[in-house]
Design a protein around this motif. Structure first.
Motif, mmCIF file in Angstrom:
data_model
loop_
_atom_site.group_PDB
_atom_site.id
_atom_site.type_symbol
_atom_site.label_atom_id
_atom_site.label_comp_id
_atom_site.label_asym_id
_atom_site.label_seq_id
_atom_site.Cartn_x
_atom_site.Cartn_y
_atom_site.Cartn_z
ATOM 1 N N LEU A 136 0.858 -1.180 0.000
ATOM 2 C CA LEU A 136 0.000 0.000 0.000
ATOM 3 C C LEU A 136 0.895 1.230 0.000
ATOM 4 C CD1 LEU A 136 -2.714 -0.937 2.668
ATOM 5 C CD2 LEU A 136 -2.980 -0.905 0.176
ATOM 6 N N VAL A 137 0.505 2.244 -0.752
ATOM 7 C CA VAL A 137 1.296 3.465 -0.871
ATOM 8 C C VAL A 137 0.542 4.618 -0.217
ATOM 9 C CG1 VAL A 137 2.445 5.066 -2.443
ATOM 10 C CG2 VAL A 137 2.334 2.623 -3.002
ATOM 11 N N PHE A 138 1.264 5.421 0.539
ATOM 12 C CA PHE A 138 0.683 6.562 1.249
ATOM 13 C C PHE A 138 1.465 7.821 0.890
ATOM 14 C CE2 PHE A 138 0.025 2.738 3.618
ATOM 15 C CZ PHE A 138 -1.232 2.837 4.212
ATOM 16 N N ASP A 139 0.747 8.939 0.811
ATOM 17 C CA ASP A 139 1.417 10.235 0.690
ATOM 18 C C ASP A 139 0.878 11.152 1.776
ATOM 19 O OD1 ASP A 139 -1.078 11.050 -0.191
ATOM 20 O OD2 ASP A 139 -0.448 11.398 -2.274
ATOM 21 N N SER A 140 1.074 12.444 1.643
ATOM 22 C CA SER A 140 0.667 13.378 2.697
ATOM 23 C C SER A 140 -0.843 13.429 2.901
ATOM 24 C CB SER A 140 1.188 14.782 2.383
ATOM 25 O OG SER A 140 0.700 15.217 1.126
ATOM 26 N N SER A 141 -1.582 12.879 1.942
ATOM 27 C CA SER A 141 -3.039 12.865 2.048
ATOM 28 C C SER A 141 -3.586 11.543 2.552
ATOM 29 C CB SER A 141 -3.667 13.174 0.681
ATOM 30 O OG SER A 141 -3.230 14.423 0.194
ATOM 31 N N GLY A 142 -2.690 10.591 2.791
ATOM 32 C CA GLY A 142 -3.135 9.273 3.220
ATOM 33 C C GLY A 142 -2.906 8.239 2.139
ATOM 34 N N ALA A 143 -3.743 7.226 2.093
ATOM 35 C CA ALA A 143 -3.584 6.139 1.132
ATOM 36 C C ALA A 143 -3.796 6.642 -0.287
ATOM 37 C CB ALA A 143 -4.571 5.021 1.438
ATOM 38 N N VAL A 360 4.321 1.724 1.938
ATOM 39 C CA VAL A 360 5.277 2.617 1.270
ATOM 40 C C VAL A 360 4.881 4.070 1.513
ATOM 41 C CG1 VAL A 360 6.306 3.240 -0.947
ATOM 42 C CG2 VAL A 360 5.695 0.845 -0.472
ATOM 43 N N HIS A 361 5.860 4.890 1.844
ATOM 44 C CA HIS A 361 5.632 6.292 2.199
ATOM 45 C C HIS A 361 6.263 7.216 1.162
ATOM 46 C CE1 HIS A 361 7.251 9.914 4.541
ATOM 47 N NE2 HIS A 361 5.955 10.140 4.385
ATOM 48 N N ALA A 362 5.442 7.995 0.486
ATOM 49 C CA ALA A 362 5.915 8.957 -0.518
ATOM 50 C C ALA A 362 6.128 10.309 0.144
ATOM 51 C CB ALA A 362 4.901 9.070 -1.651
ATOM 52 N N SER A 363 7.366 10.788 0.109
ATOM 53 C CA SER A 363 7.716 12.058 0.723
ATOM 54 C C SER A 363 8.339 12.975 -0.317
ATOM 55 C CB SER A 363 8.714 11.825 1.862
ATOM 56 O OG SER A 363 9.260 13.043 2.331
ATOM 57 N N GLU A 364 8.262 14.280 -0.085
ATOM 58 C CA GLU A 364 8.942 15.227 -0.965
ATOM 59 C C GLU A 364 10.456 15.061 -0.873
ATOM 60 O OE1 GLU A 364 7.633 19.161 -0.139
ATOM 61 O OE2 GLU A 364 5.582 18.808 -0.854
ATOM 62 N N MET A 412 7.588 8.189 14.162
ATOM 63 C CA MET A 412 6.216 8.325 14.672
ATOM 64 C C MET A 412 5.460 9.415 13.913
ATOM 65 S SD MET A 412 5.813 5.984 16.938
ATOM 66 C CE MET A 412 4.418 6.463 17.943
ATOM 67 N N GLN A 413 6.138 10.483 13.565
ATOM 68 C CA GLN A 413 5.495 11.545 12.786
ATOM 69 C C GLN A 413 5.081 11.040 11.409
ATOM 70 O OE1 GLN A 413 8.233 14.835 12.736
ATOM 71 N NE2 GLN A 413 7.890 15.371 14.878
ATOM 72 N N VAL A 414 5.945 10.257 10.774
ATOM 73 C CA VAL A 414 5.625 9.696 9.462
ATOM 74 C C VAL A 414 4.445 8.737 9.567
ATOM 75 C CG1 VAL A 414 6.466 8.182 7.636
ATOM 76 C CG2 VAL A 414 7.921 10.013 8.507
ATOM 77 N N LEU A 415 4.454 7.880 10.571
ATOM 78 C CA LEU A 415 3.363 6.916 10.737
ATOM 79 C C LEU A 415 2.032 7.617 11.025
ATOM 80 C CD1 LEU A 415 5.262 4.155 12.748
ATOM 81 C CD2 LEU A 415 4.381 3.967 10.416
ATOM 82 N N MET A 418 0.801 8.779 7.751
ATOM 83 C CA MET A 418 0.303 7.678 6.933
ATOM 84 C C MET A 418 -1.036 7.143 7.439
ATOM 85 S SD MET A 418 3.926 5.628 6.412
ATOM 86 C CE MET A 418 3.210 4.203 5.591
ATOM 87 N N PHE A 419 -1.213 7.157 8.758
ATOM 88 C CA PHE A 419 -2.431 6.602 9.361
ATOM 89 C C PHE A 419 -3.088 7.657 10.257
ATOM 90 C CE2 PHE A 419 0.638 3.161 8.720
ATOM 91 C CZ PHE A 419 -0.113 2.254 7.966
ATOM 92 N N PRO A 420 -3.611 8.741 9.657
ATOM 93 C CA PRO A 420 -4.113 9.864 10.457
ATOM 94 C C PRO A 420 -5.316 9.515 11.336
ATOM 95 C CG PRO A 420 -4.716 10.118 8.151
ATOM 96 C CD PRO A 420 -3.747 8.975 8.211
ATOM 97 N N GLU A 421 -6.044 8.477 10.964
ATOM 98 C CA GLU A 421 -7.247 8.111 11.719
ATOM 99 C C GLU A 421 -6.938 7.173 12.894
ATOM 100 O OE1 GLU A 421 -6.497 4.771 8.960
ATOM 101 O OE2 GLU A 421 -6.290 6.959 8.904
ATOM 102 N N LYS A 422 -5.651 6.762 13.009
ATOM 103 C CA LYS A 422 -5.276 5.795 14.041
ATOM 104 C C LYS A 422 -4.598 6.484 15.224
ATOM 105 C CE LYS A 422 -6.371 2.072 11.587
ATOM 106 N NZ LYS A 422 -7.379 1.079 12.014
#
Length: 550
Positions: A136-143, A360-364, A412-415, A418-422
């Motif tokens: 699963l790929v995530f960016d600043s907006s989530g999945a 997977v985390h997409a960052s600038e 922790m900030q990245v996670l 990635m999972f803003p609702e958790k």
């Protein structure tokens, strides 16, 4: 994974323990007769060193000594306990791999098996297939929408496939090498400014080479990839054996050193400080252990130290200095850093999808905590609550130089992004190695830079008098892979066994090039220059199949 320079300025005091300097500037023991004598000194007890020793033994040469800096064998195959079952302090720990973690390539019809796969089967090593598409790929907006990921992946894979075909054309026609970045740009792949494209490229290139496309050879990255994933197979088996990946090295060592590895030919916790290669009839290896010095007099020595160690100016002193052609090859080759950061969260409070292997985390910022691997998957360590992040290259160097707490907070900030609702809990356990500053490694594994020719690569392999070299970094086909260390240890073991058994042809010295060419002639791709010629047929087959599809 640092340039190799040797100090010498007038009369230098080397050590106070039974060593003095001669007018020529090389160390001599006060009592030469006190040196322990052997036919072959094997320096390092990782995959290359143990394979070399076992190869010697299998061919009747059992008079050898293995010298290892650590209190364990295995080298960069390093298994350690981490976390606790059930997440409870005092529980039985899991075993995680700080270094090598996968069996890259297994077997293919009508071709040899990957020897690491063979050893894994021989010693019943537990592993399971890594499915890189199970992500699963995530960016600043989530999945990220799966269709977007599929489209971008297809776009990259098409460009990457074309760069491999271009590399084959380079090989067959003796054309100059260039960076993998230039090859990708020629295929209209430019990820700059697009976080999703940046992470797609990282996932395919940096994740494998431990460095970016900008500093990687288009030609040799293709050779290494095809030699493993086409010649053997595309399968990548993640080792999750509670005994650890290093078990295969331990078990092979037991066959020559005994069940308890207590053979007097194995010297643990002995650091090699000097190598005296001035006498045409012998080589002397100087070691120290807890301040006490000693020496080994051998007919030959096999140095299996990592490229990172060879690049350090003060790690080992060579007498005489290594020749210019050898030093330039060492300096030219690169050492990458690949750092895994392990976290155990409460097993009953896992916040990620446990059915997915890779998040997977997409960052600038390219490579900023780009991938999290799920060990709580049913195929690995279900119920463990273990997740590990991987960083490579400059990001790995940054992380390894900062405190654990700073790294933990960044993760922790990245996670949370990635999972803003958790509600993400604090990890129960947290650990990562510092490969770039570990004094017996100085990096994770090697990588070939743009413009390094086959003759330059062969200079990295070639012996200097009675001093021979073996390791993943000396492998033409499999640099950066564990099978590279195995094959090189085996080849040098075979060659020295032949020499010691009177076979002058089989024991011939390796070729070196005092002034290596700046391009590689097609005729040079042969066994004499360390190439596994069967892999070239795989490249040719790849070209013909791609051409047919076109």
């Amino acid at each position: 994974m640092h340039s190799t320079r040797l100090f010498f300025s007038g009369a230098i005091l080397l050590y106070l323990y039974s060593v003095h300097c001669t007018p020529l500037g090389h160390p001599v023991h006060n009592d030469v007769g006190s040196c322990r004598k052997t036919k072959v000194a094997v320096l390092g007890a990782g995959m290359a060193g143990i394979t070399a020793a076992k190869t010697l033994s299998d061919r009747g040469i059992r008079d050898f000594i293995i010298v290892e800096r650590n209190d364990r064998i295995g080298g960069r195959v390093w298994s350690v306990p981490f976390g606790h079952r059930g997440g409870q302090a005092g529980g039985v720990p899991y075993v995680v791999e700080l270094g090598a973690n996968w069996v890259h390539g297994t077997k293919n019809d009508n071709r040899p098996e990957n020897p690491i796969f063979s050893l894994a089967e021989k010693h019943d090593l537990a592993s399971h297939l890594s499915n890189y598409s199970n992500a699963l790929v995530f960016d600043s907006s989530g999945a990220v929408d799966p269709d977007t990921v599929v489209n971008l992946t297809s776009e990259f894979e098409l460009a990457f496939s074309e760069t491999k075909k271009d590399a084959d054309v380079m090989l067959l026609n003796g054309l100059p090498d260039r960076s993998l970045r230039n090859g990708l740009l020629e295929q209209h792949w430019d990820p700059q400014g697009d976080p999703l494209k940046l992470v797609m490229e990282w996932y395919a290139v940096d994740f494998e080479l431990a460095q970016t496309a900008d500093v990687s050879s288009q030609l040799f990255s293709t050779v290494a990839s095809m030699s493993t994933h086409a010649y053997f197979s595309e399968d990548n088996l993640l080792v999750n054996d509670p005994r650890g990946y290093e078990t295969i090295i331990h078990e092979e060592a037991k066959e020559i050193l005994g069940e308890d590895l207590d053979d007097s030919r194995l010297l643990l916790k002995h650091r090699v400080s000097h190598i005296d290669n001035t006498d045409n009839s012998k080589i002397i290896v100087w070691t120290d252990r807890s301040g006490a010095g000693g020496c080994i007099e051998a007919e030959y020595a096999i140095m299996t130290f990592s490229l990172g160690v060879l690049k350090q100016p003060d790690a080992v002193q060579f007498y005489p200095k290594l020749p210019t052609w050898k030093k330039r090859a060492i300096n030219k080759m690169q050492m990458g850093t690949y750092t895994k950061i392990f976290m155990q969260f409460p097993p009953d409070d896992v916040f990620w999808d446990k059915s997915v292997q890779f998040h997977v985390h997409a960052s600038e910022k390219k490579g900023y905590y780009p991938v999290f691997q799920n060990l709580d998957h049913k195929d690995f360590y279900p119920g463990s609550g273990i997740l590990f992040a991987t960083v490579v290259g400059d990001q790995a160097l940054r992380v390894e130089r900062q405190a654990d707490e700073e790294t933990k907070e960044q993760l922790m900030q990245v996670l949370r992004e990635m999972f803003p609702e958790k509600n993400i809990p604090k990890p129960l356990d947290f650990y990562y190695p510092r490969w770039s500053t570990t004094d017996w490694a100085y990096g994770s594994y090697s990588n070939v830079p743009p413009g390094m020719t086959l003759e330059m690569r062969e200079n990295l392999r070639a012996n200097v008098g009675r001093l021979w070299f073996a390791g993943e970094h000396t492998s033409i086909n499999w640099f950066g892979f564990l099978q590279g260390a195995y094959f090189e240890g085996q080849k040098i073991g075979e060659r020295l066994a032949a020499r010691l058994n009177g076979d002058t042809i089989g024991g011939e010295e390796l070729k070196y090039y005092a002034v290596p060419n700046k391009t590689t002639d097609p005729s040079e791709w042969n066994d004499e220059n360390g190439v596994e010629e069967g892999t070239l047929k795989t490249l040719a087959l790849f070209m013909s199949e791609e051409g047919a599809e076109a």
